[in-house]
Design a protein around this motif. Structure first.
Motif, mmCIF file in Angstrom:
data_model
loop_
_atom_site.group_PDB
_atom_site.id
_atom_site.type_symbol
_atom_site.label_atom_id
_atom_site.label_comp_id
_atom_site.label_asym_id
_atom_site.label_seq_id
_atom_site.Cartn_x
_atom_site.Cartn_y
_atom_site.Cartn_z
ATOM 1 N N ARG A 1 -0.527 5.868 1.143
ATOM 2 C CA ARG A 1 -1.414 6.354 0.089
ATOM 3 C C ARG A 1 -0.723 6.291 -1.283
ATOM 4 N NH1 ARG A 1 -6.102 9.048 -0.036
ATOM 5 N NH2 ARG A 1 -6.017 9.482 2.215
ATOM 6 N N THR A 2 0.520 6.700 -1.320
ATOM 7 C CA THR A 2 1.261 6.618 -2.575
ATOM 8 C C THR A 2 1.341 5.181 -3.063
ATOM 9 O OG1 THR A 2 2.572 8.580 -2.058
ATOM 10 C CG2 THR A 2 3.499 7.043 -3.660
ATOM 11 N N TRP A 3 1.626 4.263 -2.157
ATOM 12 C CA TRP A 3 1.701 2.856 -2.532
ATOM 13 C C TRP A 3 0.359 2.352 -3.055
ATOM 14 C CZ3 TRP A 3 -0.819 -1.561 -0.833
ATOM 15 C CH2 TRP A 3 -0.310 -2.764 -1.343
ATOM 16 N N CYS A 4 -0.726 2.721 -2.387
ATOM 17 C CA CYS A 4 -2.050 2.306 -2.852
ATOM 18 C C CYS A 4 -2.316 2.829 -4.261
ATOM 19 C CB CYS A 4 -3.137 2.807 -1.902
ATOM 20 S SG CYS A 4 -3.211 1.942 -0.329
ATOM 21 N N ARG A 5 -1.954 4.080 -4.495
ATOM 22 C CA ARG A 5 -2.223 4.706 -5.787
ATOM 23 C C ARG A 5 -1.363 4.103 -6.896
ATOM 24 N NH1 ARG A 5 -2.220 10.880 -5.087
ATOM 25 N NH2 ARG A 5 -4.068 10.234 -3.892
ATOM 26 N N GLN A 6 -0.113 3.796 -6.578
ATOM 27 C CA GLN A 6 0.819 3.375 -7.614
ATOM 28 C C GLN A 6 0.961 1.860 -7.750
ATOM 29 O OE1 GLN A 6 4.498 5.436 -6.776
ATOM 30 N NE2 GLN A 6 3.656 7.427 -7.354
ATOM 31 N N VAL A 7 0.575 1.101 -6.715
ATOM 32 C CA VAL A 7 0.751 -0.351 -6.754
ATOM 33 C C VAL A 7 -0.578 -1.088 -6.580
ATOM 34 C CG1 VAL A 7 1.914 -2.337 -5.709
ATOM 35 C CG2 VAL A 7 3.109 -0.142 -5.886
ATOM 36 N N LEU A 8 -1.290 -0.810 -5.479
ATOM 37 C CA LEU A 8 -2.516 -1.548 -5.196
ATOM 38 C C LEU A 8 -3.606 -1.280 -6.236
ATOM 39 C CD1 LEU A 8 -3.900 -3.438 -3.121
ATOM 40 C CD2 LEU A 8 -4.810 -1.386 -2.027
ATOM 41 N N LYS A 9 -3.809 -0.008 -6.565
ATOM 42 C CA LYS A 9 -4.876 0.338 -7.508
ATOM 43 C C LYS A 9 -4.642 -0.261 -8.888
ATOM 44 C CE LYS A 9 -7.504 4.365 -9.112
ATOM 45 N NZ LYS A 9 -7.661 5.848 -8.963
ATOM 46 N N PRO A 10 -3.449 -0.129 -9.482
ATOM 47 C CA PRO A 10 -3.220 -0.790 -10.777
ATOM 48 C C PRO A 10 -3.379 -2.309 -10.708
ATOM 49 C CG PRO A 10 -1.536 0.872 -10.364
ATOM 50 C CD PRO A 10 -2.311 0.727 -9.094
ATOM 51 N N ALA A 11 -2.954 -2.915 -9.598
ATOM 52 C CA ALA A 11 -3.119 -4.361 -9.465
ATOM 53 C C ALA A 11 -4.593 -4.750 -9.396
ATOM 54 C CB ALA A 11 -2.379 -4.856 -8.221
ATOM 55 N N ALA A 12 -5.383 -3.926 -8.691
ATOM 56 C CA ALA A 12 -6.815 -4.194 -8.592
ATOM 57 C C ALA A 12 -7.484 -4.090 -9.960
ATOM 58 C CB ALA A 12 -7.456 -3.217 -7.606
ATOM 59 N N HIS A 13 -7.097 -3.102 -10.741
ATOM 60 C CA HIS A 13 -7.674 -2.925 -12.072
ATOM 61 C C HIS A 13 -7.233 -4.039 -13.022
ATOM 62 C CE1 HIS A 13 -8.370 1.681 -11.408
ATOM 63 N NE2 HIS A 13 -9.239 0.923 -10.761
ATOM 64 N N ALA A 14 -6.007 -4.490 -12.858
ATOM 65 C CA ALA A 14 -5.494 -5.535 -13.751
ATOM 66 C C ALA A 14 -6.173 -6.871 -13.534
ATOM 67 C CB ALA A 14 -3.981 -5.688 -13.559
ATOM 68 N N THR A 15 -6.666 -7.113 -12.324
ATOM 69 C CA THR A 15 -7.273 -8.405 -12.010
ATOM 70 C C THR A 15 -8.781 -8.352 -11.928
ATOM 71 O OG1 THR A 15 -6.948 -7.968 -9.641
ATOM 72 C CG2 THR A 15 -5.234 -9.212 -10.788
ATOM 73 N N SER A 16 -9.365 -7.204 -12.214
ATOM 74 C CA SER A 16 -10.831 -7.069 -12.119
ATOM 75 C C SER A 16 -11.510 -7.611 -13.366
ATOM 76 C CB SER A 16 -11.207 -5.596 -11.926
ATOM 77 O OG SER A 16 -10.743 -4.829 -13.016
#
Length: 293
Positions: free
Chosen positions: A278-293
């Motif tokens: 969950r921490t990884w999703c919040r700190q890595v996956l989520k920002p990456a998703a927003h950056a490429t959306s």
């Protein structure tokens, strides 16, 4: 002096920054120095070239106390096993030639697995060869990288799903690359250890892929499902990307071993890393998703 290979990769780049933050002298081996961040470039010694080249290692290893070793992937290699062993032979000989005292390498969990396991079998063979170098040796024995899911961001956004070949209801051991870098930094900066050992390093969760999908859904605030694909579907997708038959076989064997539980025996002895999924999703996956959306 600590020598780091693959300093621009996911693990190597984080490792270099940790070592520099700790005030360590660092020399890097890189094929392209221009890919190094300028702030890093200004603080390290640079040797350009491939670390399967003896002449490059002869420039990089004089005066080295410790070496971080990672074999870069090469989908075009005719044989994953020979690709790993080519690096390992060169590395072991150079470590012995320059009397490097400590060697830390990125490998796979599941040592002792007897069936063909593609890339993972190649990593085990690398370990066996590097262990002949005469250096104190630690093999970081790792499971599925959380960062592998970054390659599925497009599918998550467009189809609300990610796919693997493993059963959706069976736990999958995972690890974040930040924790790999942290463990490597600890070993490379405290050289009081000796001998040779495999060090399994797992994240703290025992989530199934379906459980991972639930966490991703909550963190991205959108429905995300897990879709299991067959090995044949996976092989077809690899061929569509232009991979040759040998590399397809190697990767299929890798995921078949993962599906078969190659990581499971190491749960009992693994060091448990800090970063949960969950921490990884919040700190890595989520920002990456927003950056490429």
């Amino acid at each position: 002096m600590i020598v780091v290979t693959t300093p621009t990769g996911q693990i190597g780049s984080q490792l270099v920054r940790r070592l520099l933050d700790g005030g360590k002298a660092v020399r890097v081996v890189t094929r392209d120095a221009s890919r190094l961040d300028q702030t890093v470039r200004d603080q390290v010694e640079i040797v350009e070239g491939r670390h399967d080249d003896p002449t490059v290692l002869d420039k990089a290893l004089p005066g080295a106390d410790a070496l971080f070793w990672l074999v870069p992937p090469n989908p075009a290699a005719p044989s994953t096993m020979e690709h790993y062993l080519s690096f390992a032979r060169t590395g072991a000989a150079a470590v012995a030639r320059h009397d490097v005292g400590h060697l830390v390498a990125v490998s796979s969990a599941g040592h002792g697995w007897t069936s063909p396991a593609g890339v993972l079998s190649a990593a085990f063979a690398m370990d066996a060869h590097l262990a002949t170098s005469g250096a104190a040796y630690r093999s970081l024995a790792l499971p599925f990288y959380m960062e592998n899911l970054l390659g599925q961001l497009d599918a998550i956004r467009r189809h609300n799903a990610f796919s693997l070949t493993c059963a959706g209801d069976q736990p999958l051991a995972t690890i974040a690359t930040r924790d790999i870098a942290e463990a490597a930094a600890g070993l490379l900066t405290d050289l009081s250890w000796a001998g040779q050992a495999d060090l399994p390093l797992f994240g703290p969760d025992r989530l199934t892929p379906e459980g991972m999908a639930e966490v991703i859904s909550e963190e991205l605030d959108m429905p995300v499902a897990y879709r299991r694909i067959t090995v044949d579907e996976y092989a077809s997708a690899l061929r569509s990307r232009g991979l040759g038959d040998r590399m397809v076989r190697d990767l299929v064997e890798t995921f078949a071993a993962q599906d078969g539980g190659i990581y499971d025996a190491d749960w009992a002895t693994a060091t448990i890393a800090a970063t949960g999924f969950r921490t990884w999703c919040r700190q890595v996956l989520k920002p990456a998703a927003h950056a490429t959306s």
